[in-house]
Design an enzyme around this catalytic site. Structure first.
Site, PDB file in Angstrom:
ATOM      1  N   HIS A  46      -8.997  -7.979   4.690  1.00 16.66           N
ATOM      2  CA  HIS A  46     -10.109  -8.331   3.786  1.00 16.66           C
ATOM      3  C   HIS A  46      -9.694  -8.007   2.362  1.00 16.66           C
ATOM      4  CE1 HIS A  46     -14.782  -8.145   3.078  1.00 16.66           C
ATOM      5  NE2 HIS A  46     -14.141  -8.536   1.972  1.00 16.66           N
ATOM      6  N   HIS A  62      -9.531 -10.113  -1.442  1.00 14.90           N
ATOM      7  CA  HIS A  62      -9.697 -11.321  -2.267  1.00 14.90           C
ATOM      8  C   HIS A  62      -8.583 -11.315  -3.304  1.00 14.90           C
ATOM      9  CE1 HIS A  62     -13.856 -12.011  -0.742  1.00 14.90           C
ATOM     10  NE2 HIS A  62     -13.795 -10.699  -0.568  1.00 14.90           N
ATOM     11  N   HIS A  78     -18.302 -13.197   5.435  1.00  9.39           N
ATOM     12  CA  HIS A  78     -18.950 -11.986   4.935  1.00  9.39           C
ATOM     13  C   HIS A  78     -20.385 -12.011   5.462  1.00  9.39           C
ATOM     14  CE1 HIS A  78     -15.581 -11.796   2.221  1.00  9.39           C
ATOM     15  NE2 HIS A  78     -16.097 -10.831   1.468  1.00  9.39           N
ATOM     16  N   GLU A 130     -23.264  -7.230   4.305  1.00  5.46           N
ATOM     17  CA  GLU A 130     -22.781  -6.358   3.221  1.00  5.46           C
ATOM     18  C   GLU A 130     -24.022  -5.887   2.456  1.00  5.46           C
ATOM     19  OE1 GLU A 130     -20.501  -8.383   0.168  1.00  5.46           O
ATOM     20  OE2 GLU A 130     -19.815  -6.505  -0.747  1.00  5.46           O
ATOM     21  N   ASP A 161     -10.764  -5.105  -0.235  1.00  8.43           N
ATOM     22  CA  ASP A 161     -11.699  -6.070  -0.816  1.00  8.43           C
ATOM     23  C   ASP A 161     -11.216  -6.598  -2.178  1.00  8.43           C
ATOM     24  OD1 ASP A 161     -13.926  -7.672  -0.676  1.00  8.43           O
ATOM     25  OD2 ASP A 161     -15.398  -6.101  -1.026  1.00  8.43           O
ATOM     26  N   ASP A 162     -11.523  -5.871  -3.255  1.00  7.74           N
ATOM     27  CA  ASP A 162     -11.128  -6.279  -4.616  1.00  7.74           C
ATOM     28  C   ASP A 162     -10.531  -5.062  -5.323  1.00  7.74           C
ATOM     29  OD1 ASP A 162     -12.489  -9.076  -4.763  1.00  7.74           O
ATOM     30  OD2 ASP A 162     -14.043  -7.734  -3.999  1.00  7.74           O
TER      31      ASP A 162
END
Ligand code: HPA
Ligand code: ZN
Length: 344
Positions: free
Chosen positions: A17, A19, A197, A200, A278-279
């Site tokens: 996961h 991005h 997703h 969340e 994630d980011d």
């Protein structure tokens, strides 16, 4: 340095996961802004980092989409991806399945091919020169229409050999999985795997929707599953993998503090959990830093950390023989770290 950090750094890892636009570090954002003459609303790299104080998912997405405007040419997408792959090498991430958001770019007039070719070129070089195995997942932006997602799927078909799966990201609340039922039906019919997703910020009903309506192989985040006992039972029974992102969840105030995160409870309940970044450029850390944070918050032992990594390889889209190979690498590392001579 505490033992657990050394163990975390060394263990063979998979990430499911991530991005790629969320791995854009402020330094590269500035360099690309200059290269492409894209003005940024910040005076310095420090000012960018100062701006990264989020109150929820949307407050992050506004900053994240703004940062992505510096990505224009195929080389930019290559450089972005290459920088992440160098992090993978540094952190012993042997396999990574990364998301990209084509609509963020095609809606600015950049062609789908520019985006995919840049990212894919770096992934290919990462395989050849760094030995990093990877897959690419196209995410539809759920705040946009199902028609726009379908048009994006059309654009992806000529590049199908480079994309393993489709997913769903962006603003969750008010955009349930069912909105994209026909897009995912078509994607599966074309041979794509699916993820989404869900749960969340959105309710458990969105996790049910992702499973039943979109027929996903994994749930991205999924942490709100805990609010629904029947859903918890199903996730455990079917061993549906959740790609949990601890530093993302605290940065976006899903949990006030890491000690309040429900990851350990989910692990103890028998849910198939994985840990991901994630980011990372926006949330203060890559995979190792996420693992440090949860290990320190919950005093995880080596077998629990290794268990998370085994879950990740098992939940990946690798074929059975590659899974076996990587799982064996994790087990060998774990055994060597546990052996008395390794502790001296
Ligand atoms: N959630 C939804 N959309 C996103 C995220 C996320 O965590 N990161 C990038 N796009
Ligand atoms: Zn995400």
């Amino acid at each position: 340095m505490p033992d657990h950090r050394e163990f975390i750094r060394g263990i063979p890892k998979a990430e499911l996961h991530l991005h790629i636009e969320g791995s854009l570090e402020p330094e590269l954002m500035f360099a690309l802004g200059k290269r492409n003459r894209v003005r940024l609303p910040y005076d310095s790299v420090e000012a960018v980092r100062q701006a990264y104080r989020f109150v929820d998912l949307q407050s992050f997405l506004d900053v994240y989409y703004n940062g992505a405007r510096v990505l224009v040419t195929e080389q930019d997408f290559y450089d972005l991806t290459w920088a992440y792959l160098e992090k993978c090498r540094e952190q012993n991430i042997l396999h990574t399945e990364i998301f990209f958001d084509p609509q963020t770019h095609t809606d600015r007039g950049i062609s789908f091919g520019t985006v995919v070719n840049g990212i894919h070129g770096a992934l290919e070089d990462g395989g050849n020169h760094l030995g990093i195995s990877s897959g690419l997942i196209l995410c539809f932006l759920r705040h946009l229409s199902a028609e726009a997602a379908m048009a994006t799927l059309d654009r992806a078909l000529p590049f199908q050999d480079r994309i393993i799966a489709v997913g769903l990201d962006s603003s969750e609340r008010g955009h349930p999985p069912e909105k994209f039922a026909s897009v995912f039906d078509r994607a599966r019919a074309e041979g794509f795997l699916t993820v989404a997703h869900a749960g969340e910020e959105g309710p458990p009903a969105y996790i049910w929707g992702a499973l039943d309506c979109l027929q996903v192989s994994r749930i991205d985040h999924g942490i709100r599953c805990e609010e629904d006992d029947r859903l918890m039972k199903r996730l455990v029974q079917e061993q549906v993998p959740l790609t949990v992102c601890p530093l993302s969840n605290t940065a976006l105030k899903v949990f006030g503090h890491m000690r309040e995160h429900n990851l350990k409870r989910l692990m103890d309940a028998g849910v198939c959990t994985t840990v991901n970044s994630d980011d990372p450029a926006y949330f203060g850390g890559y995979l190792n830093e996420n693992l440090y944070a949860i290990t320190e918050a919950f005093e995880l032992n080596q077998s629990e950390i290794a268990g998370l990594m085994k879950n990740a390889f098992n939940a990946s889209f690798l074929d059975a023989s590659k899974k076996r190979f990587f799982l064996n690498e994790v087990a060998e590392f774990e055994n060597a770290a546990g052996a008395p001579e390794a502790r001296q």
